[in-house]
Design an enzyme around this catalytic site. Structure first.
Site, PDB file in Angstrom:
ATOM      1  N   HIS A 168      28.748  54.094  45.623  1.00 36.10           N
ATOM      2  CA  HIS A 168      27.472  54.255  46.326  1.00 36.10           C
ATOM      3  C   HIS A 168      27.335  55.683  46.854  1.00 36.10           C
ATOM      4  O   HIS A 168      27.050  55.888  48.037  1.00 36.10           O
ATOM      5  CB  HIS A 168      27.385  53.282  47.507  1.00 36.10           C
ATOM      6  CG  HIS A 168      27.323  51.846  47.132  1.00 36.10           C
ATOM      7  ND1 HIS A 168      27.678  50.831  48.000  1.00 36.10           N
ATOM      8  CD2 HIS A 168      26.949  51.226  45.986  1.00 36.10           C
ATOM      9  CE1 HIS A 168      27.531  49.663  47.407  1.00 36.10           C
ATOM     10  NE2 HIS A 168      27.084  49.883  46.178  1.00 36.10           N
ATOM     11  N   HIS A 227      23.909  48.294  50.394  1.00 34.76           N
ATOM     12  CA  HIS A 227      24.014  48.782  49.022  1.00 34.76           C
ATOM     13  C   HIS A 227      22.875  49.770  48.776  1.00 34.76           C
ATOM     14  O   HIS A 227      21.731  49.506  49.144  1.00 34.76           O
ATOM     15  CB  HIS A 227      23.975  47.607  48.047  1.00 34.76           C
ATOM     16  CG  HIS A 227      25.120  46.661  48.242  1.00 34.76           C
ATOM     17  ND1 HIS A 227      26.120  46.495  47.323  1.00 34.76           N
ATOM     18  CD2 HIS A 227      25.440  45.864  49.286  1.00 34.76           C
ATOM     19  CE1 HIS A 227      27.010  45.614  47.766  1.00 34.76           C
ATOM     20  NE2 HIS A 227      26.613  45.221  48.967  1.00 34.76           N
TER      21      HIS A 227
END
Length: 629
Positions: A565, A609
């Site tokens: 990420h 996320h």
């Protein structure tokens, strides 16, 4: 068809019979028909025009959003250049459960690798980025969590632009999100908050569509334990603390990426939008000046990865928009001479624009996996190991888009804050965006479903993810504590002046005492959740049982891994700030004609996320471009 008849009538009326002219006419008709039907081109030389207002570098999560929205105005002509191939017809991309097959080290991955991570016993890690139309939205796990409202309010505070606040991004959440029934069509009452979602957007978001035996156990645990593990009806409400259902970008049992949702056949029919795959941009070149600034509106590209001899250029009349991601965008800027002069000179690149924050401030999530054995075969390992089960599940998916393969391997997640021990936070400050934001995400899996799984055994997993990594060197800080304590930061720098050689990627995982403290406490949270009677009655012994700080540190150093990420390598800052790469309107500082619209611009990693935040960014970024033109 109308175009064909007009051309055919004209041809017949004039009585022309020259075979060369006939060939040229039919080539024109065929090309026109192709454009009317919508197309993804394999080569720039196949394009019907080389004249574009906007050139978007990267057909990934945000890039395709921008392409869609800008092409809504027929007066604007848009070109998208994507380094990877088309996503079309790749079944592994379509099937949600197969998400773990797509990376790392495949043809759909850029196949980056980190430097040895000092805090993790010198281990290196794959640094997964999508190398296909749709970018990482075509290869990721599809988990959909936006982060906290305080994350976005912090973006607004750092940039001095309230347009990035939680209140003001709601329009963009509704614009891109289309809340959708799960694949099995079950009653979702009580599993989400209808007021927190959009229903008319481009990208489908749905709850899990195939029940697991652990679902009721996890939900029962929330009522048994309460407190930090209380049930949260909707983790995307802006207040994510607690445990709840994990939505994902799945539409009727299939992955919904930015390629499938924003580059639909209807969108690709727009005459003013052209998409070219298998085309890698190597540099952005100066194309004059504007408002006493160097203008960078020319892209240098090659028709195939590594073909340095075949470089060509195109110039945008209005803007070049970098949407190549947290690795690709700073990588291109650095090769273009935009960055830290010392770093550029070291690899033989002539510095053109001094912007030392390019490639700095790299932040990424990492996870410490906690495994328990279970005395059942009804886990994800069986779905992978048992060829009969896998074949039946695949056939069910192919024929009905239902069954086990319609979901990602995650059905519930939790977000928790760690306790303030009175020492670490006093020294470093609280790295979260605010008191209602988590430090740790707990990802709950009923088994292992990766490309490689243990040859035997069945497991229950609670991964402890640090969602507030503190490793950073630039002034994009949490508070004054980070100046005085010189926390080492993540970075991306060039290995050489070869645009086809991967950069040096150092995310500085667990790079501070604060990170290690949060990870230790995150593991303890996972252990407490597993002690709920509903879960304790299901699991057997833990594979690892660290308890002391020293044991936990060694466990993290030996078993911690990354989540893919990355953000921050082209961070946003206020317009007059002497750090950062882009201003709040996403324009690259110090130059004209160049913006960045991708996850690299987030000055802090969201506590969720990153895909959801990147879609939001794409929608707002497109609006900023529209307002400028």
């Amino acid at each position: 068809m109308v175009l064909y008849l007009i051309c055919f009538t004209w041809f017949t009326y004039t009585g022309m019979r020259c075979s060369l002219k006939m060939f040229s006419l039919w080539k024109f008709v065929a090309l026109s028909a192709q454009l009317c039907a919508g197309a993804i081109f394999e080569r720039v030389t196949d394009l019907p025009t080389m004249d574009f207002d906007f050139i978007i570098v990267g057909g990934g999560t945000a890039g395709n959003v921008v392409a869609n929205r800008l092409s809504e105005n027929p007066k604007h002509s848009i070109l998208v250049l994507e380094a990877g191939a088309s996503h079309k017809g790749i079944e592994d991309i379509q099937i949600p459960f197969y998400c773990s097959r797509l990376t790392p080290y495949t043809e759909w991955d850029w196949n980056y690798t980190t430097t040895p991570q000092v805090a993790l016993n010198g281990r290196t890690f794959p640094f997964q980025r999508g190398y296909v139309l749709g970018g990482s939205s075509s290869v990721n796990t599809m988990a959909y969590t936006r982060g906290s409202s305080e994350d976005y309010d912090r973006y607004a505070k750092v940039t001095l632009d309230q347009g990035w606040s939680w209140k003001n991004i709601q329009i963009y959440i509704r614009k891109f999100e289309r809340w959708t029934q799960p694949a099995d069509g079950h009653n979702t009452t009580g599993q989400f908050d209808p007021s927190a979602h959009g229903y008319d957007g481009a990208t489908a978001v749905s709850l899990p569509g195939y029940p697991l035996d652990t679902d009721h156990r996890v939900l029962e645990a929330t009522s048994q334990l309460g407190g930090e593990f209380s049930y949260n009806q909707d983790l995307n409400s802006g207040s994510p603390l607690g445990v709840g259902w994990c939505p994902s970008t799945i539409n009727k049992g299939e992955r919904d990426s930015s390629a499938t949702s924003y580059l639909t056949p209807e969108v690709l029919k727009r005459r003013n939008l052209q998409v070219v795959v298998n085309t890698q941009v190597t540099r952005i070149l100066q194309s004059g000046t504007a408002n006493c600034r160097r203008a960078f509106r020319t892209v240098e590209f090659t028709a195939s990865h590594g073909d340095a001899q075949g470089k060509k250029t195109l110039t945008a009349k209005k803007e070049v928009i970098l949407a190549a991601g947290s690795v690709g965008s700073p990588f291109i800027l650095l090769h273009s001479g935009i960055g830290d002069s010392r770093d550029l000179s070291r690899v033989g690149i002539k510095p053109i624009v001094y912007l030392p924050s390019v490639g700095r401030n790299l932040s990424d999530h990492m996870v410490a996996p906690n495994l328990w054995t279970v005395n059942t075969t009804d886990t994800l390992e069986t779905w992978v190991r048992d060829p009969v089960f896998a074949a039946n599940a695949l056939e069910t998916w192919r024929t009905t888009r239902t069954g086990p393969f319609v979901d990602i391997p995650i059905t519930q997640v939790g977000f928790v804050r760690v306790k303030d021990d009175g020492v670490v936070f006093k020294k470093y400050g609280d790295p979260s965006a605010g008191p209602n934001s988590p430090h740790v995400e707990l990802v709950i899996n009923n088994g292992i479903a990766g490309k490689t799984i243990p040859p035997a055994g069945n497991f229950f997993i609670i991964g402890a993810i640090i969602v507030t990594p503190s490793a950073r060197k630039t002034p994009l800080i949490f508070n004054e504590h980070f100046i005085h304590n010189n926390i080492s930061g993540g970075s991306l720098v060039l290995h050489s002046n070869d645009p086809f050689e991967h950069p040096i990627i150092n995310p500085a995982y667990a790079g501070s005492d604060l990170d290690m403290y949060i990870l230790r406490e995150g593991i303890r949270s996972a252990q407490r959740l597993a002690e709920a009677p509903a879960i304790r009655n299901y699991v057997g012994p833990a594979l690892f049982s660290p308890t002391t700080d020293a044991e936990l540190d060694e466990f993290i150093r030996s078993n911690g891994t990354n989540l893919h990420h990355p953000v921050g390598t082209a961070g946003m800052s206020a317009k007059d700030a002497n750090y950062g790469v882009v201003d709040p309107d996403l324009r690259v500082k110090g130059v004209a004609g160049l913006r960045i619209i991708d996850s690299s611009v987030f000055p802090f990693i969201p506590s969720g996320h990153t895909m959801a935040a990147t879609y939001i960014l794409g929608e707002r970024g497109a609006d900023l471009v529209k307002m400028a033109w």
